[in-house]
Structures are given as C-alpha cells and as structure tokens.
Design a protein around this motif. Structure first.
Motif, PDB file in Angstrom:
ATOM      1  N   THR A  63       5.049  18.901  31.080  1.00 42.99           N
ATOM      2  CA  THR A  63       4.815  17.548  30.575  1.00 42.99           C
ATOM      3  C   THR A  63       5.810  17.194  29.478  1.00 42.99           C
ATOM      4  N   THR A  64       5.980  15.893  29.282  1.00 40.74           N
ATOM      5  CA  THR A  64       6.795  15.380  28.182  1.00 40.74           C
ATOM      6  C   THR A  64       6.073  14.200  27.544  1.00 40.74           C
ATOM      7  N   ALA A  65       6.433  13.932  26.294  1.00 43.83           N
ATOM      8  CA  ALA A  65       5.951  12.745  25.591  1.00 43.83           C
ATOM      9  C   ALA A  65       6.907  12.473  24.441  1.00 43.83           C
ATOM     10  N   TYR A  66       7.075  11.210  24.096  1.00 44.92           N
ATOM     11  CA  TYR A  66       7.917  10.897  22.934  1.00 44.92           C
ATOM     12  C   TYR A  66       7.536   9.540  22.366  1.00 44.92           C
ATOM     13  N   GLU A  67       7.983   9.323  21.133  1.00 47.89           N
ATOM     14  CA  GLU A  67       7.860   8.010  20.511  1.00 47.89           C
ATOM     15  C   GLU A  67       9.003   7.819  19.524  1.00 47.89           C
ATOM     16  N   VAL A  68       9.435   6.593  19.415  1.00 49.51           N
ATOM     17  CA  VAL A  68      10.419   6.184  18.416  1.00 49.51           C
ATOM     18  C   VAL A  68       9.832   4.967  17.720  1.00 49.51           C
ATOM     19  N   ALA A  69       9.782   5.009  16.374  1.00 56.21           N
ATOM     20  CA  ALA A  69       9.086   3.934  15.661  1.00 56.21           C
ATOM     21  C   ALA A  69       9.871   3.496  14.435  1.00 56.21           C
ATOM     22  N   PHE A  70       9.693   2.244  14.092  1.00 58.83           N
ATOM     23  CA  PHE A  70      10.260   1.642  12.881  1.00 58.83           C
ATOM     24  C   PHE A  70       9.100   1.062  12.087  1.00 58.83           C
ATOM     25  N   GLU A  71       9.023   1.430  10.780  1.00 56.92           N
ATOM     26  CA  GLU A  71       7.967   0.925   9.916  1.00 56.92           C
ATOM     27  C   GLU A  71       8.585   0.271   8.691  1.00 56.92           C
ATOM     28  N   MET A  72       7.926  -0.795   8.215  1.00 58.59           N
ATOM     29  CA  MET A  72       8.464  -1.511   7.067  1.00 58.59           C
ATOM     30  C   MET A  72       7.341  -2.153   6.273  1.00 58.59           C
ATOM     31  N   ASN A  73       7.416  -2.044   4.970  1.00 61.24           N
ATOM     32  CA  ASN A  73       6.509  -2.745   4.072  1.00 61.24           C
ATOM     33  C   ASN A  73       7.212  -3.982   3.525  1.00 61.24           C
ATOM     34  N   GLY A  74       6.449  -5.057   3.323  1.00 61.23           N
ATOM     35  CA  GLY A  74       6.979  -6.254   2.697  1.00 61.23           C
ATOM     36  C   GLY A  74       7.925  -7.050   3.569  1.00 61.23           C
ATOM     37  N   LEU A  75       7.682  -7.101   4.871  1.00 65.73           N
ATOM     38  CA  LEU A  75       8.561  -7.861   5.750  1.00 65.73           C
ATOM     39  C   LEU A  75       8.411  -9.365   5.524  1.00 65.73           C
ATOM     40  N   PHE A  76       7.184  -9.844   5.498  1.00 67.10           N
ATOM     41  CA  PHE A  76       6.919 -11.267   5.290  1.00 67.10           C
ATOM     42  C   PHE A  76       6.217 -11.546   3.973  1.00 67.10           C
ATOM     43  N   ALA A  77       5.469 -10.574   3.504  1.00 65.67           N
ATOM     44  CA  ALA A  77       4.750 -10.715   2.244  1.00 65.67           C
ATOM     45  C   ALA A  77       4.865  -9.399   1.489  1.00 65.67           C
ATOM     46  N   LYS A  78       4.563  -9.436   0.201  1.00 70.75           N
ATOM     47  CA  LYS A  78       4.781  -8.261  -0.632  1.00 70.75           C
ATOM     48  C   LYS A  78       4.008  -7.039  -0.164  1.00 70.75           C
ATOM     49  N   SER A  79       2.799  -7.252   0.322  1.00 75.72           N
ATOM     50  CA  SER A  79       1.942  -6.119   0.671  1.00 75.72           C
ATOM     51  C   SER A  79       1.729  -5.950   2.169  1.00 75.72           C
ATOM     52  N   ASP A  80       2.484  -6.658   2.971  1.00 76.61           N
ATOM     53  CA  ASP A  80       2.245  -6.510   4.410  1.00 76.61           C
ATOM     54  C   ASP A  80       2.896  -5.235   4.933  1.00 76.61           C
ATOM     55  N   PHE A  81       2.473  -4.845   6.142  1.00 72.66           N
ATOM     56  CA  PHE A  81       3.007  -3.641   6.783  1.00 72.66           C
ATOM     57  C   PHE A  81       3.289  -3.968   8.243  1.00 72.66           C
ATOM     58  N   THR A  82       4.475  -3.544   8.723  1.00 71.56           N
ATOM     59  CA  THR A  82       4.900  -3.814  10.100  1.00 71.56           C
ATOM     60  C   THR A  82       5.313  -2.510  10.763  1.00 71.56           C
ATOM     61  N   ARG A  83       4.913  -2.350  12.021  1.00 74.30           N
ATOM     62  CA  ARG A  83       5.316  -1.163  12.787  1.00 74.30           C
ATOM     63  C   ARG A  83       5.709  -1.589  14.194  1.00 74.30           C
TER      64      ARG A  83
END
Length: 960
Positions: free
Chosen positions: A849-869
C-alpha cells in the motif's frame, strides 16, 4: 384393448389467427391395427383458444406487452441489465461478472438496440388511440379515416429508425421491403379506408405483433418476448447456469420440424414422423433455440434434446407409445421429460397410471422429473385420479398451467382444484396428495415460438407454459449436475421459489404460484445458507450459517470485486452451492452498514476547525485542546483533552473525550493518554484526526488504524540535533455507531467481532535548518481479526490477523512566521500473522500500500486570527496484493464431490483516489463566535470526479 387418446395441448392459432379445421386426434390404431373403442375428432384451432381473444387483448391495462416495465429496449443496455443483474445492489443471485465455471458472454451478440421509447410503435398514444377506435366496420367510416392516419404515422416513425436496417438487408425502401407485404397480408389499402372493414381488436392485436416481430427480424438481435419478464428470466442467467450444456431434455411431442437451429440439439428422435403444424418444434424452440441474434432464444440453448413422437398419422397416441417414448428418451440420458400432451377434459386423468405405474418407469423415480402440461379446456379438476399405487411411490411430476403477462390464470388453462391423487379408490391421504401441491403456472399466452420454417409465430396454450418450466429445470440440472439424481429436490426448488399468486400459499387455481427462474437459481432462504469448514481439532465438517450480508454498499480499501466465497444450502437429502462475492461480506472499520453517508458526515464534521475549545498554544486556534503547565521536581508536566472523534464515540462505557499527559525533563519527553495515538506518535499532536483515517487520510494511515485507545511515547535526543521517538498505541473498536446529534447507539453488524489493533512507531526527526526539517519513521501494526481495517462477516475470516510494516518519509518547511509547507509519504507491506487455516486471509504475496499528503497551512490570510489549510491527499491505496480464500468447494459438477480448495484473488485498487481539501476558520467578537468551512473534492488520476465523494460544509460556534 381399450385405449385412450392423448391430445396435444397446442390449441393455438397461427399468428394470423386463421381458423384451420382438421380431423385431428382421430382414434389411433392399437398394436394389431384395430381401431380403439373410443373415437374423438377435434380441431386444435378452434376459436376461443385464439391467442388474441378476450382479455388476452394486449391493449388492456398491464397486459400490454410493450409498455412501461415490459418495454425490453430502454437506453443502450441489453434488455435485462439492471434489476436482474444481482451484482448491482442485489445480493440474492450472485451471477454475472463473478462466475468460476463459465466465461462472460454477451447474451445479445452485439449492441443493437432496436427500440428505445420513441421508436417503439406499440406504446403510448398510438396504442391508446387504437384501443378507443371502435367499432371497425362500415357503420363508422370516420374511425377508418382516423386509423389510416395512424397507420401513416406508424410507418413514418418506424422508418426513421428502421429504414436503414431494412434497406440494407432487402435492398429496397422501408415501404417496399417491409410495409407493403404486411399491409397486403391484412388486405389493407391506405388509399381505401373501407379496406379496414372487419379490422377488429383481434386483428389489430395480430397486426401489432406482426409489426413488432417483423421489425425485430431486422435488429440483428434475438427477439425479446413478454414471457421473459413474467418468468423472471434473462439470457445472462442462462449462460451463468451453463446454458444447459451438460443436460439432456426428453421431449415427448410431435416431430421436431427440420429447423437447423433445433436439429443441432437433437441427440435422437424416434416414433412417428408427423409434425402437426410445427407443435413439437415450437415447444423445442423455447427449450433450446440458439442465442445467435436471430429469432427465438431458448432457455437452455446448449442442452441436448432426446425427442420421441408418439402420435401416429391420426394425430393420436396410445399409452404404449408414450411409455416407449419415455423409455427411449431416458435411455439417452434425459433427466427431465417435457410432455405437452394430455387427455381432454381433465388436468390430470387417472389414465396416466398406464404410464407412471409401469415398472420400468416407476424405477425412474430417482432419475427423472416429468413436466406435464395441464391442458386447455378451461376446467377445474373435480375427480380424483386413481393412480393404483401410492402416489408418493410414483415418479416425480410437475403439472403446469398457463398465465398471461398480468399474472392471471389463462381462461383456457385447466386448474387442479381440490382434486387428490388416490389409489385403488382410497381417500385423500393429506396435502401432499393434492394435485395443487404438484401444480405451478408459467406464461402460456401468445408466446413467440419457432414456426418450423426459419421464422417465428405466436401460439397459446399450456403446451408452451410447460417447456418454460422444463427449461428452468434444465438450468438447475446443468448448474448443479447432481440434482439430476435428485428429482424430488429439483421439484422442491421450483415450487419453493415460485411467486405466490391467488390465495396465500398453495391454492386450487395457481398451485405453488408462478415460475420464477431467477429465484430458482438463488438460495431459497438466506437464513439457511452456510459455509462449510473443517474443525482443525476433530476433522469434522462444520456448518457455519451466514448471519448477514452488506450488499457490497460499503466503501472498503480492498478491491474484492473478483473474489468470491462458496456457500451451501441444504435441499432435502442433497445441497446446492452458491458463489457469494467477497464485497458483500467485507466491511471497513468505522463504516456503517447503510453505506458511506454517515461516515462521510462524520469526516466532514471532524474536518471543521473548532475554535470553541481549541488553541495551538499560540492563540491561533488550530489545536485540539487546552494545555496546562506545571513545574514539579524539575519536570514540566502538561495535560490536554478534547472530544473524541465522532467515529470513536461508540460505547457508553468510554469517556466521551480524549486526553494526553506529558512530562518533560532535559530534552526528554514522556507522553501517554487515550484516543489520540496517531497524532501524538507522529509528532503532529495538533493535526486533524482525519489525516490518519485509512479511507480518506494520507498521513500514515497504517498508524491511524491503531489509533483511538491508550498510547504512550518516549522522545529523546539522538545525535546532533536529531530526535528519536518510540511509541505504541492501541485501538479497540466496537462495531457500534453513535449518532452525532442524538447520541443514540446502533449496532452496525453484530456478527463482526470488535476490532483490535496495536502499533509500534519509531521515528527520527532531523532539522536541516531553522525552518526545514525531515523525518523518517517505521510503523509495525498488528491486527488481531482484520487486515488493513477490513473485517468480514464470514466465520473464521482473518482469524490469524495481519501484520504490517510501514515506512513513512516526511518533510516540513516553515516558509515564514505565518505559513508552512509539509508533506509525507507512507509505504506499507501487509502479510498474515500466521499460516493457520482460515477461510479468509492475506495471500502469500502480501498486500502493498501507499499513501501521501502535501499540505500548505497559513495563519492570518484574511484576518489576524484566521487559519487556512490546503492539501492534496492520496488515501491508502493497494498497489498490489492478494487475499486467500480457503474452504470446501464442489470439485465435480456432475457428482457434487466436495474438496478443500484455496484460491487467491487480486485485491489491488483499480482507480487511485486523490482528494483536494481546503479548510478555513476564524474566531470573531473576542472569541465568542467562530466560523469555519471545509471542502473536499475526490477524483481519480485522470481528474474524473464522478466516482468520488464530494463534500462541503460550514460550521458556526457561539461560546457563552
């Protein structure tokens, strides 16, 4: 010598319905050529047996053979695909793509689809209008004008589809190549409305069938007839059952006409030479006509026919001739004998004792089953036939009456009433002796049959209901060869799987009900179906009855479409085996029995960013709990807790939250807790639990399989700046689902043992710079009664468990103070923990079997305390591997000899699943309100999203 005349039960008109008077069935000659004492002259073509008479009118209600559910040509598919394909959601048949004995055959030899709604000229308004135009005589010339207009419409609509086909075959226009001859046959002149005088509803019905049957001859496909729906038969069923290849059918009837399609199936023919309007050939065509794209389709086209004609030149037969015929066909190996003949004035005359009490025929009780037409007098049997010996000592007999497409008994069909088989004037000895208990019905009205000249015609009568039952028996004898020596059990199958009609249970009109060929090829009662295994200690065979099937609706990691398990059903003193697909007996941990909807809802809910109870320690709201720090004896201790994932809230005895306790000193950290093992051991303690889900997550799903119970982890410095961690986690999963809203607990499948798994993880993390680090880990997973989270309802399945070795490589790059990029890839190899005998286990090659993930995370994209993934995920995918199925199977299809067999099936995934995920969340109004959203789009490697699960949702939380 007193002799009784046996009359063929044809009593049908030819398609044109012309009345033909013959001096048929005159008294036969006995062996010394003297005439018998009784003498009868009857016409087999008298009016009321016209297949188009009375309520048999095909324009009346649901008797319409070309409308709605009986329309055989819908869309591109073959007429029977869908409802009759048991692998499309129906677990009660198991044939089609999984067939260990025979190959895949296209039952219609090509994709000719002659009718698809708009082309069918016998549907809808045209038909309704024809039904309203009445009377068709000179008193209403306006109706003739209307009908002429409808004829013209019919021609135009038919030509739009059929024109090229007719021209290609005839070299003429559609009108000259088809229409002109048919109009002339009925004396219709479209320029002369008066030519429609006398064109009554019977003639209309005949014309309709002529039009339909005539155009079908240009289709390049075999003709589909209404009886196929009524008897629940399709060509696919015939081919899966073996097409009758190893079965001999005895036929006591008029001589089979020299039709090449039928002659190829004849092993022998004897008796007299007369054919009487092709009756024998018509019956034979329903039994063995080839599936060759032309004309009739027989139920058992590869069966051999041993035929004997007992009718002499007077069209009558003596009992001695019938006895000779039975002996002849049985000597050729016939295991079922069709007799579309009988004594007029009875459903079953006691004169049949002349045949069935003959010692040479009585001796055939355990070798042959006799199928006998009930006759066409439209009468109810009132007299008790005296068989001269106890009926239970006679050969096995099935009496067959006729029904139409509506399921109503045909007006011409004889019925059993409450008559009883008696012997030497005795009384009825119980229900087993009643005629109705040996009676069944099958389609017998305007049946499409061979005309003996290479064409087709339509006939009615119990003569044509009987061979449909005989054909069904031929399929049983071919698929389960040992049933040939078990006629009592064969009879039981036919009766037990019939569709009940009339009064509940066995009744005086329909007997056991209507023949259901599909049902006869399926188990009578799934509650009585069992696996057959051998006790390793005693060596005795054990019957393990199936408890449940999941209809293959659940999502599973393993591609088990080609896998099957053999199960058994006891019938009297013998048995039948069936092929059950593995995907109906395998379920994934955490998936519900009613499909993936609830599991996906859980996944969606868990994927939301929960700001109401979360913080990552930096006020950014990404973590899954609160941490409290305590300094004690030089050690830093912390604890966090949060709600368990929905899929793990299964037991009332378990706390509804997970917890983690950590102690740190001198760069050494020891952590332990419950419920978050995969996140803690992987070093992603603030990550979403769903990242480790084997069905949807790409971050080490091997470790995720053992996550949900107690865990412990030790992290120490290694060399340089590297850190080494060693940990273990355990999971105990009950097959119970707790509704996320009501909290109600529901057992998904009580037949499956609780899932148990334990994993050990060793990980090394090496920083390459202040912002970039890489990691490598090894996971060892042990599952006690499953393989990669897959369990089975089968007894003795995965009992030895499975073990998996997995390597995970990862990297994390902190782009800046607000954003980071990370990824991981996991490679696993699964094998059985031991070679202990078990019904279902991982094959010798193991499963990769195989599995993988590639992710980008960022805080404050639109607002000071928001979180985006944002993430690209490949959930666990089987690259290659096998499952081994071991058990008892039939080694000899003729004798039923059993033996132990092990088969391996490829379970590699067909389509690699990819998913794009996006999540965003932010708190508002001083953290008293939070909003988050999540989107997941699944596709294959070609970008096709049609087979994936697409989901999106938003959530809002208010804190008080």
């Amino acid at each position: 010598m007193k002799r009784t005349k046996l009359l063929s039960t044809v009593f049908a008109t030819a398609l044109m319905g012309s009345v033909v008077s013959q001096s048929a069935f005159a008294a036969p000659k006995d062996n010394n050529n003297s005439e018998s004492e009784a003498e009868t002259t009857l016409s087999p073509y008298y009016g009321r047996i016209n297949p188009f008479y009375g309520r048999i009118n095909p324009f009346e209600g649901d008797v319409d053979p070309f409308y709605g559910r009986i329309n055989p040509f819908d869309g591109e598919v073959t007429p029977f695909w869908g409802r009759i394909n048991p692998f499309e959601g129906d677990v009660e048949g198991f044939w089609g793509r999984i067939n260990p004995f025979y190959g895949r055959i296209n039952p219609f030899y090509g994709r000719i689809n002659p009718f698809w709604g708009r082309i069918n000229p016998f549907m809808g308004d045209l038909q309704a209008n024809w039904g309203r135009i009445n009377p068709f005589d000179s008193s209403d010339p306006a109706s003739h004008e209307e009908l002429i207009a409808q004829f013209n419409t019919l021609i135009v609509e038919s030509e739009s589809f059929w024109g090229p086909r007719v021209s290609e075959e005839t070299g003429e226009s559609f009108y000259d190549g088809f229409v002109a001859d048919l109009l002339a046959k009925y004396g219709i002149d479209l320029n002369d409305p008066s030519s429609l005088d006398g064109f009554d509803e019977v003639t209309r019905a005949q014309f309709q069938f002529d039009w339909y049957d005539g155009l079908m001859s240009f289709s390049g496909a075999d003709h589909v007839d209404h009886w196929m729906e009524t008897a629940n038969w399709s060509p696919a069923i015939t081919q899966i059952a073996g097409s009758g290849t190893d079965t001999v059918i005895g036929l006591i009837d008029f001589t089979v006409t020299p039709d090449a399609d039928l002659q190829d199936n004849l092993v022998t023919w004897g008796g007299y030479e007369n054919a009487l309007g092709g009756h024998g050939g018509a019956v034979a065509s329903l039994l063995v006509a080839d599936h060759d794209g032309q004309g009739i389709m027989g139920i058992a086209p590869n069966a051999t026919v041993a035929a004997y004609n007992p009718f002499d030149e007077t069209h009558t037969a003596s009992w001695e001739d019938v006895r000779t015929g039975v002996r002849t066909v049985v000597s050729q190996g016939a295991s079922v004998v069709n007799m579309s003949l009988g004594v007029p004035g009875s459903t079953f005359a006691d004169d049949w004792a002349e045949v069935y009490t003959d010692p040479t025929i009585t001796a055939l009780r355990d070798q042959v089953i006799f199928v006998q037409a009930a006759g066409n007098d439209g009468l109810v049997q009132t007299t008790n036939p005296d068989m001269r010996i106890d009926f239970v000592d006679l050969p096995h007999i099935i009496l067959v009456g006729s029904i139409g497409p509506s399921g109503q008994i045909s007006e011409f069909s004889n019925t059993p009433g409450e008559a009883c088989f008696i012997y030497w004037g005795s009384g009825c000895n119980g229900e087993e002796y009643t005629l109705k208990n040996h009676f069944i019905v099958a389609p017998g009205e305007w049946i499409l049959v061979s005309d003996g000249e290479g064409g087709v015609t339509r006939m009615s009568g119990t003569s044509f209901a009987a061979p449909i039952v005989t054909g069904a028996i031929a399929l049983l004898h071919d698929r389960w060869g040992w049933l040939k020596d078990n006629p009592a059990e064969t009879k039981e199958i036919i009766f037990a799987t019939a569709d009940d009609l009339g009064e509940e249970g066995v009744d005086a009109v329909y007997g056991h009900g209507a023949l259901n060929i599909t049902a006869s090829q399926s188990p009578i009662d799934w509650n009585n179906v069992y696996q057959l295994s051998v006790d390793p200690n005693s060596g005795r065979e054990e019957k393990n009855y199936l408890s449940t099937l999941n209809a293959g609706e659940e999502q599973t990691l393993l591609n088990t479409e080609e896998g099957y398990v053999t199960v058994y059903e006891d019938i009297g003193d013998t048995f039948r085996d069936f092929i059950v697909p593995l995907d109906s007996m395998i379920t994934g941990v955490g998936l519900t029995s009613d499909g993936s909807e609830e599991a996906l809802q859980s996944y969606l809910t868990e994927s939301m960013i929960d700001y109401g109870t979360s913080t990552d320690g930096k006020g950014k709201g990404k973590g899954k709990g609160n941490k409290k720090f305590v300094e004690l004896a030089g050690m830093t201790m912390s604890m966090r807790s949060f709600a368990l994932p929905i899929s793990e809230r299964a037991s009332d005895e378990r706390l509804p939250f997970a917890s983690e306790f950590s102690m740190s000193s001198d760069n050494t950290t020891f952590s332990f807790g419950n419920g978050v093992g995969a996140m803690s051991l992987s070093g992603a303690s603030s990550a979403s639990y769903n990242r480790f889900d084997q069905q949807n997550g790409g971050a080490n799903p091997v470790l995720g399989l053992a996550s949900g119970g107690a865990f412990a982890k030790l992290e120490v410095p290694a060399f340089g700046s590297a850190r080494l961690s060693v940990g273990t986690t355990h999971r105990h999963y009950e097959d119970v689902y707790a509704d996320q809203y009501s909290g109600e607990q529901r057992f998904v499948n009580e037949a499956i043992e609780d899932y148990e798994a334990m994993a050990t993880n060793i990980a090394l993390t090496q920083p390459l710079s202040e912002r970039l680090s890489v990691s490598a880990s090894y996971t060892y997973l042990q599952e006690n009664n499953a393989a990669l989270g897959m369990q089975s309802t089968l007894d003795n399945a995965f009992n030895a468990g499975a073990k998996t070795d997995a390597a995970t490589l990862g990297a994390q790059w902190q782009l800046n103070d607000r954003a980071k990029l990370y990824g991981s890839a996991t490679f696993g190899q699964t094998r059985a923990q031991s070679e202990t005998d078990q019904l279902l286990s991982v094959g010798q090659e193991g499963i990769a079997t195989t599995a993988y993930e590639v992710a980008f995370e960022m805080n404050g994209l639109f607002a000071k305390s928001d979180f985006t993934r944002l993430a690209l995920v490949q959930p666990m995918h089987v690259e290659q591997g096998n499952l081994a199925v071991s058990g008892t199977e039939v080694l000899d299809r003729n004798s039923g000899e059993l033996g132990f067999v092990t088969r391996e099936f490829d379970v590699a995934g067909v389509d690699r699943k990819l998913a794009l995920e996006a999540s965003w969340g932010s708190p508002f109004k001083n953290d008293t309100m939070a909003v988050s959203g999540f989107v997941r789009l699944e596709m294959d490697t070609h970008g096709d999203m049609s087979q994936g699960n697409q989901m999106a949702g938003i959530a809002a939380r208010f804190n008080y």
